[in-house]
Enzyme design. Sequence first.
Site, PDB file in Angstrom:
ATOM      1  N   ASP A  76      40.836  39.142  45.108  1.00  0.00           N
ATOM      2  CA  ASP A  76      42.228  39.789  45.004  1.00  0.00           C
ATOM      3  C   ASP A  76      42.489  40.171  46.488  1.00  0.00           C
ATOM      4  OD1 ASP A  76      44.665  41.174  43.719  1.00  0.00           O
ATOM      5  OD2 ASP A  76      43.769  42.869  44.240  1.00  0.00           O
ATOM      6  N   ALA A  77      41.388  40.793  47.094  1.00  0.00           N
ATOM      7  CA  ALA A  77      41.494  41.494  48.250  1.00  0.00           C
ATOM      8  C   ALA A  77      41.630  40.202  49.401  1.00  0.00           C
ATOM      9  CB  ALA A  77      40.399  42.124  48.868  1.00  0.00           C
TER      10      ALA A  77
END
Length: 131
Positions: A26-27
């Site tokens: 996600d990051a």
Amino acid sequence: MFSLFSTVSVQKAKNISPVTLAFVGDAVYSLYVREKLVLSTDFGTGTLQKLTSSEVSAHGQSELLEKVQPLFTEEENDIFKRGRNAKKNTKSKNASVAEYNRSTGFEAVLGYLYLTGQYDRISALLSGQSK
């Protein structure tokens, strides 16, 4: 000691929970989208945030997955399925269960590739190239 861009072996990455891989992925995807927007537009931060949110959402990731999943290797597809099928402790407020599950699988692939140092592969997938 920890340093940015630390990598782990493929075997170690495969032993990491798929939800944890998705946490990293996600990051990775968020940074990719932010960097792409900053380098290709001259928008203010408010507009950049709105544009980023729409792409990084479960719905946006699910749409992108339609384009890149056919490019997955067998190994990447296995990671995707583990992430998609993993039990999650949270639910999406703005996406269907299917979209949320698919986006978690997609993020798990990105997390796996990032942690194993396969940065060129991440770039290739996110740009829609097979290799």
